[in-house]
Design a protein around this motif. Structure first.
Motif, PDB file in Angstrom:
ATOM      1  N   ASP A 194       0.830  -1.213   0.000  1.00 25.40           N
ATOM      2  CA  ASP A 194       0.000   0.000   0.000  1.00 25.40           C
ATOM      3  C   ASP A 194       0.868   1.268   0.000  1.00 25.40           C
ATOM      4  O   ASP A 194       0.492   2.275  -0.613  1.00 25.40           O
ATOM      5  CB  ASP A 194      -0.927  -0.002   1.213  1.00 25.40           C
ATOM      6  CG  ASP A 194      -2.028  -1.055   1.083  1.00 25.40           C
ATOM      7  OD1 ASP A 194      -2.238  -1.545  -0.049  1.00 25.40           O
ATOM      8  OD2 ASP A 194      -2.658  -1.384   2.104  1.00 25.40           O
ATOM      9  N   GLU A 195       2.007   1.224   0.661  1.00 25.42           N
ATOM     10  CA  GLU A 195       2.909   2.381   0.634  1.00 25.42           C
ATOM     11  C   GLU A 195       3.422   2.629  -0.791  1.00 25.42           C
ATOM     12  O   GLU A 195       3.527   3.787  -1.236  1.00 25.42           O
ATOM     13  CB  GLU A 195       4.084   2.155   1.579  1.00 25.42           C
ATOM     14  CG  GLU A 195       3.700   2.253   3.053  1.00 25.42           C
ATOM     15  CD  GLU A 195       4.860   1.923   3.974  1.00 25.42           C
ATOM     16  OE1 GLU A 195       4.778   2.243   5.174  1.00 25.42           O
ATOM     17  OE2 GLU A 195       5.854   1.333   3.480  1.00 25.42           O
ATOM     18  N   GLY A 196       3.751   1.542  -1.493  1.00 28.80           N
ATOM     19  CA  GLY A 196       4.185   1.693  -2.886  1.00 28.80           C
ATOM     20  C   GLY A 196       3.084   2.269  -3.769  1.00 28.80           C
ATOM     21  O   GLY A 196       3.345   3.102  -4.639  1.00 28.80           O
ATOM     22  N   ALA A 197       1.860   1.816  -3.556  1.00 33.51           N
ATOM     23  CA  ALA A 197       0.740   2.335  -4.338  1.00 33.51           C
ATOM     24  C   ALA A 197       0.540   3.826  -4.096  1.00 33.51           C
ATOM     25  O   ALA A 197       0.261   4.592  -5.030  1.00 33.51           O
ATOM     26  CB  ALA A 197      -0.531   1.553  -4.003  1.00 33.51           C
ATOM     27  N   VAL A 198       0.711   4.257  -2.835  1.00 30.88           N
ATOM     28  CA  VAL A 198       0.552   5.678  -2.512  1.00 30.88           C
ATOM     29  C   VAL A 198       1.648   6.505  -3.189  1.00 30.88           C
ATOM     30  O   VAL A 198       1.390   7.590  -3.740  1.00 30.88           O
ATOM     31  CB  VAL A 198       0.567   5.883  -0.998  1.00 30.88           C
ATOM     32  CG1 VAL A 198       0.694   7.364  -0.637  1.00 30.88           C
ATOM     33  CG2 VAL A 198      -0.705   5.304  -0.375  1.00 30.88           C
ATOM     34  N   GLU A 199       2.895   6.008  -3.161  1.00 29.36           N
ATOM     35  CA  GLU A 199       3.977   6.726  -3.818  1.00 29.36           C
ATOM     36  C   GLU A 199       3.729   6.832  -5.322  1.00 29.36           C
ATOM     37  O   GLU A 199       3.971   7.880  -5.946  1.00 29.36           O
ATOM     38  CB  GLU A 199       5.312   6.027  -3.554  1.00 29.36           C
ATOM     39  CG  GLU A 199       5.803   6.146  -2.123  1.00 29.36           C
ATOM     40  CD  GLU A 199       6.050   7.594  -1.729  1.00 29.36           C
ATOM     41  OE1 GLU A 199       6.548   8.369  -2.570  1.00 29.36           O
ATOM     42  OE2 GLU A 199       5.709   7.957  -0.586  1.00 29.36           O
ATOM     43  N   PHE A 200       3.229   5.759  -5.918  1.00 24.86           N
ATOM     44  CA  PHE A 200       2.895   5.790  -7.347  1.00 24.86           C
ATOM     45  C   PHE A 200       1.810   6.815  -7.626  1.00 24.86           C
ATOM     46  O   PHE A 200       1.883   7.568  -8.601  1.00 24.86           O
ATOM     47  CB  PHE A 200       2.449   4.397  -7.795  1.00 24.86           C
ATOM     48  CG  PHE A 200       2.102   4.316  -9.257  1.00 24.86           C
ATOM     49  CD1 PHE A 200       3.079   4.094 -10.207  1.00 24.86           C
ATOM     50  CD2 PHE A 200       0.781   4.477  -9.675  1.00 24.86           C
ATOM     51  CE1 PHE A 200       2.751   4.026 -11.552  1.00 24.86           C
ATOM     52  CE2 PHE A 200       0.458   4.422 -11.019  1.00 24.86           C
ATOM     53  CZ  PHE A 200       1.444   4.193 -11.960  1.00 24.86           C
ATOM     54  N   ASP A 201       0.807   6.857  -6.772  1.00 22.47           N
ATOM     55  CA  ASP A 201      -0.293   7.807  -6.956  1.00 22.47           C
ATOM     56  C   ASP A 201       0.195   9.246  -6.805  1.00 22.47           C
ATOM     57  O   ASP A 201      -0.263  10.139  -7.540  1.00 22.47           O
ATOM     58  CB  ASP A 201      -1.405   7.530  -5.943  1.00 22.47           C
ATOM     59  CG  ASP A 201      -2.073   6.177  -6.181  1.00 22.47           C
ATOM     60  OD1 ASP A 201      -1.945   5.653  -7.309  1.00 22.47           O
ATOM     61  OD2 ASP A 201      -2.689   5.650  -5.244  1.00 22.47           O
TER      62      ASP A 201
END
Length: 427
Positions: free
Chosen positions: A160-167
């Protein structure tokens, strides 16, 4: 019977006859004798002359130069879409940061809204995963959860942290693309002719379409493919660019204050320039003159020299910088360039037409106070155009023959028909 004349009478007649013969002889001699004629005085030869003078003189290298914009930017769109507005007047002055044109921002606003919504969703998921991780950590400490369950929950948090950084990156890209909808001037300069009219579709690769299709613009507004273009490209000519391999731009902005003039000099003259400038550590003055009238348009300094000799021409390209306050130099204009090499204070300057060459070297004819021409050997420092700089043989104030010397010899009587003003190059 003839009577004999007395002797005294015969003597008198004889004397009278002798005197008459003598008188006749004297008269004949007086008549026949012509007095010797004096030779006529020589006629002075008309010549033109100039008075030598001492003046500060600058030795220079001359060349043909071409003016070009100091910076020339071809303005491209950095995002694809419909061009809705052009905010500049053709041929007007523009400032750095000024909005030149605008692309329809609505598709990019929609993409930004989508990216911000995705970011919020994934941030909420990350917050829930972190709370679950805290619970599993407490349960595992009390023996209520296995080690594997705890590690699985830690992996979910990392995902989820990676998804937030991507977003967040997607939001930043969408904001950037939205900014690119406003096409700005990167420099202060002068706008050229508009190359694209409002209503056309523009693309980040420089292509232009006259068919309005907002759906295609919206589909191309994805953050992954819309920010690859370049809004401008600083170059030495408007044909090159760094952000696009081709296509039509929106406008060319040329910086003309300052402006550049490029020219080439032979390799031999280039060595003189290196010596005169101390390896280009000192600025050299440059003058740009009109080809038509010879009028000096502006003065500047040498700013750059190419790092190689062109083997095809044996020349080196140089670049001069001109402030161009009156905008008398214009990109593409051809001018005569004079590059100062050496200053000669109080140099004796005469017209080149006064210099003659004989078997013993160069000489001039000086006109003396007695109006007689005198041959005077001279030595020259340099010849520049129609002017010769004298090293020895002539001093300031000497009257030098500039025209008519072909029929003169040493001591010829002359008449100065025309005396040019001091400093004149002569006829």
């Amino acid at each position: 019977m003839t009577r004999t004349e007395p002797a005294h009478r015969r003597r008198r007649n004889f004397v009278l006859a002798g005197l008459g013969a003598l008188a006749i002889a004297l008269a004949a001699w007086a008549i026949l004798r012509k007095p010797p004629q004096k030779p006529p005085p020589p006629h002075p030869i008309p010549v033109s002359a100039v008075r030598a003078q001492a003046q500060d003189f600058q030795l220079a290298v001359t060349a043909l130069g071409a003016a070009q914009a100091w910076t020339s930017d071809m303005i491209f769109a950095q995002v694809s879409g419909k061009l809705i507005r052009v905010n500049f007047k053709e041929g007007s002055e523009v400032k750095a940061g000024q909005v030149l044109a605008e692309v329809d921002p609505r598709p990019y606003q929609a993409v930004l809204a989508q990216a911000e919504g995705t970011l919020k969703r994934d941030e909420a998921a990350l917050a829930g995963a972190r709370r679950d991780l805290v619970r599993y950590q407490n349960l595992q400490a009390e023996g209520g959860a296995s080690r594997q369950q705890l590690e699985d929950e830690e992996a979910i948090v990392g995902q989820d942290e990676g998804a937030v950084e991507f977003d967040r990156g997607a939001v930043a890209a969408a904001k950037l693309n939205l900014e690119f909808c406003r096409i700005l001037s990167p420099i202060n300069g002068r706008a050229g002719v508009r190359l694209v009219d409002p209503g056309n579709l523009v693309s980040a690769n420089g292509s232009v379409s006259s068919v309005a299709n907002t759906s295609s613009a919206a589909s191309s507004a994805a953050p992954t493919g819309s920010s690859a273009g370049s809004s401008s490209s600083a170059s030495t000519g408007p044909s090159s660019n760094t952000g696009s391999s081709g296509g039509a731009g929106i406008v060319v902005v040329n910086q003309v204050q300052p402006i550049a003039v490029t020219f080439s000099v032979p390799e031999g003259e280039f060595r003189r320039l290196i010596d005169a400038s101390g390896g280009f550590s000192r600025p050299l003055p440059v003058r740009a003159s009109s080809q038509e009238t010879g009028e000096v348009l502006d003065t500047g300094v040498l700013s750059a020299a190419d790092n190689r000799v062109d083997q095809g021409t044996g020349t080196v390209e140089l670049k001069a910088r001109f402030a161009n306050p009156g905008k008398r130099l214009w990109p593409g204009q051809f001018v005569n360039v004079s590059l100062g090499v050496q200053d000669l204070p109080s140099a004796i300057v005469i017209p080149l037409s006064a210099v003659n060459r004989g078997p013993n070297g160069q000489f001039v004819f000086l006109v003396g106070a007695d109006n007689k021409a005198t041959m005077r050997p001279i030595a020259l420092v340099a010849v520049q155009g129609a002017v010769a700089v004298v090293k020895s043989g002539v001093k300031a104030g000497d009257v030098i023959v500039t025209d008519g010397q072909m029929v003169l010899s040493n001591g010829s009587l002359v008449r100065v028909a025309h005396l040019a003003p001091a400093g004149s190059p002569g006829p």
